[in-house]
Design a protein around this motif. Structure first.
Motif, PDB file in Angstrom:
ATOM      1  N   ARG A  45       5.358  11.019  -1.948  1.00  0.00           N
ATOM      2  CA  ARG A  45       5.053  10.651  -0.569  1.00  0.00           C
ATOM      3  C   ARG A  45       6.313  10.746   0.300  1.00  0.00           C
ATOM      4  O   ARG A  45       7.291  10.046   0.050  1.00  0.00           O
ATOM      5  N   ASN A  53       8.312  -5.698  -0.905  1.00  0.00           N
ATOM      6  CA  ASN A  53       8.186  -4.516  -0.054  1.00  0.00           C
ATOM      7  C   ASN A  53       6.706  -4.412   0.279  1.00  0.00           C
ATOM      8  O   ASN A  53       5.915  -3.862  -0.507  1.00  0.00           O
ATOM      9  N   HIS A  61      12.884  -2.911   2.062  1.00  0.00           N
ATOM     10  CA  HIS A  61      12.360  -1.611   2.499  1.00  0.00           C
ATOM     11  C   HIS A  61      13.289  -0.507   2.018  1.00  0.00           C
ATOM     12  O   HIS A  61      14.518  -0.671   2.038  1.00  0.00           O
ATOM     13  N   ILE A  62      12.704   0.600   1.647  1.00  0.00           N
ATOM     14  CA  ILE A  62      13.486   1.771   1.237  1.00  0.00           C
ATOM     15  C   ILE A  62      14.151   2.375   2.472  1.00  0.00           C
ATOM     16  O   ILE A  62      15.344   2.666   2.487  1.00  0.00           O
ATOM     17  N   SER A  63      13.352   2.576   3.509  1.00  0.00           N
ATOM     18  CA  SER A  63      13.866   3.105   4.780  1.00  0.00           C
ATOM     19  C   SER A  63      14.306   1.933   5.668  1.00  0.00           C
ATOM     20  O   SER A  63      14.143   0.765   5.290  1.00  0.00           O
ATOM     21  N   ALA A  92       5.315  -2.703   2.469  1.00  0.00           N
ATOM     22  CA  ALA A  92       4.953  -1.396   3.032  1.00  0.00           C
ATOM     23  C   ALA A  92       4.318  -1.602   4.416  1.00  0.00           C
ATOM     24  O   ALA A  92       4.814  -2.422   5.183  1.00  0.00           O
ATOM     25  N   ALA A  93       3.231  -0.907   4.728  1.00  0.00           N
ATOM     26  CA  ALA A  93       2.674  -1.015   6.084  1.00  0.00           C
ATOM     27  C   ALA A  93       2.170  -2.424   6.399  1.00  0.00           C
ATOM     28  O   ALA A  93       2.139  -2.829   7.570  1.00  0.00           O
ATOM     29  N   HIS A 117       3.904  -4.875   8.798  1.00  0.00           N
ATOM     30  CA  HIS A 117       3.803  -4.830  10.255  1.00  0.00           C
ATOM     31  C   HIS A 117       2.564  -5.538  10.810  1.00  0.00           C
ATOM     32  O   HIS A 117       2.470  -5.713  12.017  1.00  0.00           O
ATOM     33  N   PRO A 143       0.799  -1.227   0.000  1.00  0.00           N
ATOM     34  CA  PRO A 143       0.000   0.000   0.000  1.00  0.00           C
ATOM     35  C   PRO A 143       0.832   1.277   0.000  1.00  0.00           C
ATOM     36  O   PRO A 143       1.845   1.374   0.711  1.00  0.00           O
ATOM     37  N   ARG A 157      12.785   3.698  13.007  1.00  0.00           N
ATOM     38  CA  ARG A 157      11.615   4.572  12.972  1.00  0.00           C
ATOM     39  C   ARG A 157      10.668   4.235  14.139  1.00  0.00           C
ATOM     40  O   ARG A 157      11.101   3.722  15.154  1.00  0.00           O
ATOM     41  N   ARG A 160       6.792   0.046  13.688  1.00  0.00           N
ATOM     42  CA  ARG A 160       7.416  -0.442  12.445  1.00  0.00           C
ATOM     43  C   ARG A 160       8.497  -1.490  12.733  1.00  0.00           C
ATOM     44  O   ARG A 160       9.075  -2.055  11.801  1.00  0.00           O
ATOM     45  N   PRO A 217      13.051   0.416   8.817  1.00  0.00           N
ATOM     46  CA  PRO A 217      11.923   0.496   9.757  1.00  0.00           C
ATOM     47  C   PRO A 217      12.364   0.428  11.220  1.00  0.00           C
ATOM     48  O   PRO A 217      11.687   0.959  12.098  1.00  0.00           O
ATOM     49  N   LEU A 271       2.829   2.574  -1.986  1.00  0.00           N
ATOM     50  CA  LEU A 271       4.091   2.667  -2.729  1.00  0.00           C
ATOM     51  C   LEU A 271       3.853   3.222  -4.136  1.00  0.00           C
ATOM     52  O   LEU A 271       4.788   3.698  -4.781  1.00  0.00           O
ATOM     53  N   TYR A 323      11.514   8.619   1.739  1.00  0.00           N
ATOM     54  CA  TYR A 323      11.485   7.617   0.664  1.00  0.00           C
ATOM     55  C   TYR A 323      12.182   8.071  -0.627  1.00  0.00           C
ATOM     56  O   TYR A 323      12.266   7.286  -1.575  1.00  0.00           O
TER      57      TYR A 323
HETATM   58  C1  DQA Z   1       8.441   0.816   3.884  1.00  0.00           C
HETATM   59  C2  DQA Z   1       8.488   0.962   5.412  1.00  0.00           C
HETATM   60  C3  DQA Z   1       7.105   0.731   6.002  1.00  0.00           C
HETATM   61  O1  DQA Z   1       7.146   0.882   7.417  1.00  0.00           O
HETATM   62  C4  DQA Z   1       6.128   1.752   5.446  1.00  0.00           C
HETATM   63  O2  DQA Z   1       4.825   1.503   5.938  1.00  0.00           O
HETATM   64  C5  DQA Z   1       6.143   1.836   3.972  1.00  0.00           C
HETATM   65  C6  DQA Z   1       7.411   1.732   3.259  1.00  0.00           C
HETATM   66  C7  DQA Z   1       9.813   1.150   3.238  1.00  0.00           C
HETATM   67  O3  DQA Z   1       9.983   0.787   2.070  1.00  0.00           O
HETATM   68  O4  DQA Z   1      10.658   1.792   3.862  1.00  0.00           O
HETATM   69  O5  DQA Z   1       5.113   2.101   3.349  1.00  0.00           O
HETATM   70  O6  DQA Z   1       8.154  -0.535   3.584  1.00  0.00           O
END
Ligand code: DQA
Length: 160
Positions: free
Chosen positions: A21, A77, A103-105, A79-80, A83, A13, A110, A114, A107, A15, A26
């Protein structure tokens, strides 16, 4: 000619909004840019890349089920959904090949919520915190995981 192994890249979701965003977290690349990077990297390794993005967990479950017996590896990936996506977790458990969590970041640096991942405990490997370059690194990693062991090697391959 033998068909090239297929790597399925799954994007969870929001992405689809990459580029606009939270660019400080990101980056400025769009999802199309990152899929293009993953595809070019896969191509250089003799792999084909398919990509599915959805904001709906069930679509990602369908994509994982469709990859069974057809795709050589998954890069996810979520995304949310990373979790809390229990049905995605269960679907990923049914996939027989290597699974790379992406993951780009990072987690873990953060918010507390996460820090939990439903993917990590069943992933072969995790790539996180490299920004968009993670899409190249994850595919390089998949190519490594798919490389057959040298003849006569006793080294164990990936088995989750
Ligand atoms: C993410 C990290 C997730 O916590 C977040 O909800 C995302 C992107 C990342 O690519 O860093 O949507 O998966």
């Amino acid at each position: 000619m033998t068909p090239r192994p297929i790597v399925l890249l799954l994007s969870g979701p929001n992405l689809n909004l990459l580029g606009e965003r939270q660019p400080l977290i990101y980056g400025s690349a769009t999802l199309d840019d990152l899929v293009g990077l993953a595809r070019a990297t896969a191509d250089a390794h003799g792999l084909d890349l398919e990509h599915v993005q959805s904001n709906h967990e069930g679509d990602l479950v369908d994509a994982v089920q469709g990859a069974r017996g057809r795709c050589a590896a998954l890069v996810v990936n979520a995304a949310a959904l990373t979790h809390y996506g229990r049905s995605l977790h269960d679907a990923l458990l049914t996939f027989e090949g290597p699974l790379v969590e992406l993951h780009i970041s990072n987690p873990h640096s953060r918010e507390e919520w996460r820090h939990e991942s439903v993917v990590s405990p069943i992933a072969t490997a995790v790539v996180a915190g490299f920004g968009g370059a993670g899409y190249r690194l994850a595919i390089d990693g998949v190519a490594e995981l798919l490389r057959p062991p040298p003849a006569g090697s006793t080294e164990e391959g990936s088995d989750r």
